[in-house]
Write a protein that holds these residues in place. Sequence first.
Motif, PDB file in Angstrom:
ATOM      1  N   PHE A   1       0.825  -1.203   0.000  1.00 19.02           N
ATOM      2  CA  PHE A   1       0.000   0.000   0.000  1.00 19.02           C
ATOM      3  C   PHE A   1       0.860   1.253   0.000  1.00 19.02           C
ATOM      4  O   PHE A   1       0.624   2.187  -0.765  1.00 19.02           O
ATOM      5  N   CYS A   2       1.881   1.242   0.820  1.00 18.29           N
ATOM      6  CA  CYS A   2       2.748   2.406   0.887  1.00 18.29           C
ATOM      7  C   CYS A   2       3.566   2.557  -0.387  1.00 18.29           C
ATOM      8  O   CYS A   2       3.852   3.675  -0.819  1.00 18.29           O
TER       9      CYS A   2
ATOM     10  N   SER B   1       5.874  10.762   5.482  1.00 22.85           N
ATOM     11  CA  SER B   1       4.799  10.306   6.355  1.00 22.85           C
ATOM     12  C   SER B   1       3.498  10.313   5.570  1.00 22.85           C
ATOM     13  O   SER B   1       3.201  11.287   4.869  1.00 22.85           O
ATOM     14  N   VAL B   2       2.749   9.229   5.672  1.00 25.48           N
ATOM     15  CA  VAL B   2       1.432   9.147   5.044  1.00 25.48           C
ATOM     16  C   VAL B   2       0.398   9.524   6.090  1.00 25.48           C
ATOM     17  O   VAL B   2       0.335   8.916   7.160  1.00 25.48           O
ATOM     18  N   ILE B   3      -0.397  10.539   5.781  1.00 28.42           N
ATOM     19  CA  ILE B   3      -1.388  11.061   6.720  1.00 28.42           C
ATOM     20  C   ILE B   3      -2.767  10.561   6.319  1.00 28.42           C
ATOM     21  O   ILE B   3      -3.236  10.827   5.213  1.00 28.42           O
ATOM     22  N   GLU B   4      -3.404   9.828   7.236  1.00 27.55           N
ATOM     23  CA  GLU B   4      -4.761   9.361   7.007  1.00 27.55           C
ATOM     24  C   GLU B   4      -5.642   9.820   8.161  1.00 27.55           C
ATOM     25  O   GLU B   4      -5.241   9.728   9.321  1.00 27.55           O
ATOM     26  N   PRO B   5      -6.840  10.324   7.865  1.00 27.70           N
ATOM     27  CA  PRO B   5      -7.750  10.772   8.928  1.00 27.70           C
ATOM     28  C   PRO B   5      -8.081   9.649   9.895  1.00 27.70           C
ATOM     29  O   PRO B   5      -8.297   8.503   9.495  1.00 27.70           O
ATOM     30  N   GLY B   6      -8.059   9.966  11.178  1.00 29.01           N
ATOM     31  CA  GLY B   6      -8.478   8.998  12.178  1.00 29.01           C
ATOM     32  C   GLY B   6      -7.401   8.053  12.655  1.00 29.01           C
ATOM     33  O   GLY B   6      -7.696   7.141  13.436  1.00 29.01           O
ATOM     34  N   ARG B   7      -6.143   8.249  12.189  1.00 32.20           N
ATOM     35  CA  ARG B   7      -5.066   7.388  12.651  1.00 32.20           C
ATOM     36  C   ARG B   7      -3.762   8.168  12.624  1.00 32.20           C
ATOM     37  O   ARG B   7      -3.658   9.227  11.998  1.00 32.20           O
ATOM     38  N   GLY B   8      -2.769   7.649  13.335  1.00 30.49           N
ATOM     39  CA  GLY B   8      -1.469   8.303  13.354  1.00 30.49           C
ATOM     40  C   GLY B   8      -0.771   8.178  12.018  1.00 30.49           C
ATOM     41  O   GLY B   8      -1.116   7.320  11.197  1.00 30.49           O
ATOM     42  N   PRO B   9       0.227   9.020  11.765  1.00 30.93           N
ATOM     43  CA  PRO B   9       0.952   8.961  10.495  1.00 30.93           C
ATOM     44  C   PRO B   9       1.726   7.654  10.343  1.00 30.93           C
ATOM     45  O   PRO B   9       2.197   7.080  11.325  1.00 30.93           O
ATOM     46  N   ILE B  10       1.855   7.180   9.095  1.00 29.39           N
ATOM     47  CA  ILE B  10       2.659   6.009   8.783  1.00 29.39           C
ATOM     48  C   ILE B  10       4.003   6.503   8.270  1.00 29.39           C
ATOM     49  O   ILE B  10       4.062   7.225   7.272  1.00 29.39           O
ATOM     50  N   ASN B  11       5.074   6.149   8.970  1.00 28.72           N
ATOM     51  CA  ASN B  11       6.406   6.591   8.576  1.00 28.72           C
ATOM     52  C   ASN B  11       6.990   5.656   7.517  1.00 28.72           C
ATOM     53  O   ASN B  11       7.011   4.440   7.697  1.00 28.72           O
ATOM     54  N   ILE B  12       7.442   6.252   6.423  1.00 29.39           N
ATOM     55  CA  ILE B  12       7.938   5.481   5.290  1.00 29.39           C
ATOM     56  C   ILE B  12       9.258   6.071   4.817  1.00 29.39           C
ATOM     57  O   ILE B  12       9.399   7.291   4.723  1.00 29.39           O
ATOM     58  N   SER B  13      10.208   5.203   4.518  1.00 30.95           N
ATOM     59  CA  SER B  13      11.456   5.621   3.887  1.00 30.95           C
ATOM     60  C   SER B  13      11.570   4.942   2.538  1.00 30.95           C
ATOM     61  O   SER B  13      11.398   3.726   2.436  1.00 30.95           O
ATOM     62  N   PHE B  14      11.857   5.730   1.515  1.00 29.29           N
ATOM     63  CA  PHE B  14      12.066   5.198   0.181  1.00 29.29           C
ATOM     64  C   PHE B  14      13.564   5.118  -0.078  1.00 29.29           C
ATOM     65  O   PHE B  14      14.268   6.126   0.002  1.00 29.29           O
TER      66      PHE B  14
ATOM     67  N   MET C   1      11.353   0.183  -0.246  1.00 25.36           N
ATOM     68  CA  MET C   1      10.773   1.102   0.723  1.00 25.36           C
ATOM     69  C   MET C   1      10.630   0.368   2.043  1.00 25.36           C
ATOM     70  O   MET C   1      10.522  -0.855   2.088  1.00 25.36           O
ATOM     71  N   VAL C   2      10.654   1.161   3.118  1.00 27.52           N
ATOM     72  CA  VAL C   2      10.529   0.608   4.467  1.00 27.52           C
ATOM     73  C   VAL C   2       9.361   1.313   5.136  1.00 27.52           C
ATOM     74  O   VAL C   2       9.394   2.526   5.348  1.00 27.52           O
TER      75      VAL C   2
ATOM     76  N   GLY D   1       9.336   0.185   9.617  1.00 32.24           N
ATOM     77  CA  GLY D   1      10.393  -0.774   9.893  1.00 32.24           C
ATOM     78  C   GLY D   1      10.366  -2.031   9.052  1.00 32.24           C
ATOM     79  O   GLY D   1      11.235  -2.893   9.202  1.00 32.24           O
ATOM     80  N   VAL D   2       9.381  -2.177   8.168  1.00 37.30           N
ATOM     81  CA  VAL D   2       9.259  -3.372   7.330  1.00 37.30           C
ATOM     82  C   VAL D   2       9.721  -3.039   5.913  1.00 37.30           C
ATOM     83  O   VAL D   2       9.152  -2.175   5.249  1.00 37.30           O
ATOM     84  N   SER D   3      10.758  -3.737   5.446  1.00 34.52           N
ATOM     85  CA  SER D   3      11.282  -3.545   4.096  1.00 34.52           C
ATOM     86  C   SER D   3      10.516  -4.425   3.118  1.00 34.52           C
ATOM     87  O   SER D   3      10.401  -5.635   3.304  1.00 34.52           O
ATOM     88  N   LEU D   4       9.990  -3.801   2.066  1.00 37.67           N
ATOM     89  CA  LEU D   4       9.306  -4.571   1.029  1.00 37.67           C
ATOM     90  C   LEU D   4      10.263  -5.556   0.368  1.00 37.67           C
ATOM     91  O   LEU D   4       9.930  -6.719   0.160  1.00 37.67           O
ATOM     92  N   LEU D   5      11.465  -5.087   0.055  1.00 36.93           N
ATOM     93  CA  LEU D   5      12.427  -5.941  -0.635  1.00 36.93           C
ATOM     94  C   LEU D   5      12.850  -7.118   0.240  1.00 36.93           C
ATOM     95  O   LEU D   5      12.927  -8.257  -0.233  1.00 36.93           O
ATOM     96  N   ASP D   6      13.113  -6.854   1.512  1.00 40.94           N
ATOM     97  CA  ASP D   6      13.478  -7.942   2.416  1.00 40.94           C
ATOM     98  C   ASP D   6      12.342  -8.955   2.547  1.00 40.94           C
ATOM     99  O   ASP D   6      12.576 -10.170   2.628  1.00 40.94           O
ATOM    100  N   SER D   7      11.109  -8.460   2.569  1.00 44.18           N
ATOM    101  CA  SER D   7       9.957  -9.351   2.690  1.00 44.18           C
ATOM    102  C   SER D   7       9.817 -10.234   1.467  1.00 44.18           C
ATOM    103  O   SER D   7       9.542 -11.434   1.581  1.00 44.18           O
ATOM    104  N   LYS D   8      10.009  -9.643   0.272  1.00 46.00           N
ATOM    105  CA  LYS D   8       9.917 -10.440  -0.946  1.00 46.00           C
ATOM    106  C   LYS D   8      11.060 -11.453  -1.031  1.00 46.00           C
ATOM    107  O   LYS D   8      10.866 -12.573  -1.501  1.00 46.00           O
TER     108      LYS D   8
END
Length: 215
Positions: A12-13, A143-156, A172-173, A176-183
């Motif tokens: 999603f991020c 940071s991804v800002i969504e109404p009703g929740r705290g920001p999601i911190n993302i590093s590209f 992207m992370v 703390g979760v790396s997409l590449l590491d997960s794949k």
Amino acid sequence: MMINNAMKKCFFCLALLGLSISVSATGNVDKKDPYQMIKTVAEITFKRFANEQVAIRAEPNLLKTIVREELMPYINYQYAAYKVIGSNFKKTNQADRAEFVPAFREYLITAYAQVFTLYDNQKVEFAPAEDFAEHRVVSVDTSVIEPGRGPINISFRVRKHKKTGDWKAYDMVAEGVSLLDSKQAELSGLIRQKGLAHVTEMLKEKSAKSIVFKS
């Protein structure tokens, strides 16, 4: 190949990354500045995506076309594919790798396109740029800002090409979760047990699936 909650967050991020770094045919991207490359085209891309919502709803697979034409030129998918192969690299041959890279690219296109169906005008805030003159890899923090929740911190994670000097994103992370590491964790075992050619065919099957808007 199941996608857990962490992976869903990463995809999603990364879709938001796509919204941030893809650009219309008339846009200009400064690929010599990783921070500016991501930041300056965000407004153009958000507007383009919003303008095509009617067409996308009528034909969801249009999302694949948008990702393929607009996002992938700014993703170093070959580098990412080789990272996924990882420690299995020496056990593979050149022909199998040549088949795997485009299959991985198409898999990413389909995965990103599907996650684009979750887009609902989220706001992305960018951290100030840092000096990158002496670096080949940098992290662009947002940071991804969504109404009703705290920001999601993302590093590209963005990597500079040694010869051209152009920057491209490769990972992207999210929280703390790396997409590449997960794949890599998801596919490396399959590559080791069944071979790269088997995984390539599996990715081709997944890439052929149509995009669906879920209620």
